[in-house]
Scaffold this active site. Structure first.
Site, short mmCIF file in Angstrom:
data_model
loop_
_atom_site.label_atom_id
_atom_site.label_comp_id
_atom_site.label_asym_id
_atom_site.label_seq_id
_atom_site.Cartn_x
_atom_site.Cartn_y
_atom_site.Cartn_z
CB SER A 133 -0.96 -0.04 1.19
OG SER A 133 -1.91 0.99 1.11
CG HIS A 135 -6.43 -0.47 -0.08
ND1 HIS A 135 -5.70 0.01 -1.14
CD2 HIS A 135 -5.63 -0.41 1.01
CE1 HIS A 135 -4.48 0.34 -0.70
NE2 HIS A 135 -4.42 0.12 0.59
#
Length: 316
Positions: free
Chosen positions: A96, A205
């Site tokens: 990420s 996300h």
């Protein structure tokens, strides 16, 4: 082929932060201190003070993200000064947020541009979380089929998506609070022993982050990027990013798209990479990788006392 070429670079994401992160490196090595000073200058406030002296501030999304990025870059700068070649790595990847550190290592953007992008990313994700109250839930022992079934249950009550596919048995859902409440209530019916809420600001996300993705895409469009000098494995596609266009597209999509970490690591292992180095903070990715392949060797560079062993493994 030298040993260093076998070590891919793994960069941690949000959740790895802790109060004081990076301070030990900065006090031990002028190369690391220079990175923190550059971050303070680029951002126009003392990121170092926020990370080292301000208690719980380090856990704020808009501080944690640039703080983790700066810590990773500072450690990589020290490794470089001692003989570790970033350009010799076969590829870089980051979980990420860590993908930004990986792109810095690949030369996709300057440090100043990178830390400003990451600061904006944190601010935008925090703002999106406040606009769309949301969160994340870890599913203990679930497989993808079970996770997708639970996501469908949650989606009847609001946004709910598979957010992280980290390793076998490590899957995270993300979405609106009501949707995640439904997921927790239905977990055992779907064979999942526990659905545990994570302590995060919002539903990362997932489509809950769409306002953040839009802000980030605009910032990326205005930032000068270069083609990565080594491939960067994208969280979004689990494929190698090698062009400016791919970098902008994948980084822009990243905050709403699921993190395909297990697929990324399995692809790398299948291509023959078996040795990795993980600049801190933390050693989270080493633990995740062991769940994917117990034979994979990760050299930690989490604290200055790791430096000698890390260099001996990766350079010597």
């Amino acid at each position: 082929m030298s040993a260093v070429e076998h070590h891919a670079i793994l960069c941690p994401g949000q959740g790895a932060q802790k109060e004081g992160m990076g301070r030990d490196w900065a006090e031990a090595f002028p190369e690391a201190m220079a990175v923190w000073e550059a971050a303070d200058e680029a951002l126009g406030f003392s990121l170092s003070k926020a990370c080292w002296e301000s208690g719980d501030d380090v856990n704020r999304t808009d501080v944690a993200q640039p703080g983790i990025f700066t810590t990773g870059v500072a450690i990589l700068r020290v490794l470089e000064s001692k003989g570790f070649s970033l350009e010799a790595a076969p590829w870089a990847a980051g979980l990420s947020l860590g993908e930004y550190t990986a792109h810095w290592a690949a030369g996709t953007f300057t440090f100043a541009d990178g830390v400003r992008l990451v600061r904006l990313r944190g601010e935008a994700m925090q703002a999106a979380s406040e606009l769309n109250p949301s969160g994340m839930v870890a599913l203990a022992g679930a497989d993808l089929e079970q996770a997708e079934a639970l996501a469908r249950v949650g989606a009847e009550h609001g946004v709910c998506q598979v957010a992280n596919l980290n390793a076998p048995g490590q899957i995270v859902l993300s979405g609106a609070h009501e949707a995640l409440d439904a997921v927790q209530a239905a977990a055992k019916e779907h064979g999942v022993r526990r659905a545990r809420p994570l302590v995060v600001a919002g539903g990362f996300h997932s489509e809950c982050m769409r306002p953040a993705a839009d802000r980030l895409a605009s910032a990326l469009a205005e930032t000068e990027l270069r083609a990565p000098r080594i491939p960067v494995i994208s969280n979004v596609t689990a494929a190698a990013v090698t062009t400016v266009e791919e970098a902008k597209a994948t980084l822009g999509a990243q905050v709403c798209a699921p993190v395909l970490w297990e697929r990324s690591m399995r692809g790398a292992l299948e291509r023959g990479t078996t040795r990795f180095i993980e600049p801190g903070p933390g050693v989270t990715l080493a633990g995740i990788l062991r769940k994917i392949d117990s034979e994979a060797a990760v050299v930690p560079a989490n604290a200055p006392e790791d430096l000698e062993a890390a260099l001996a493994a990766a350079v010597g």
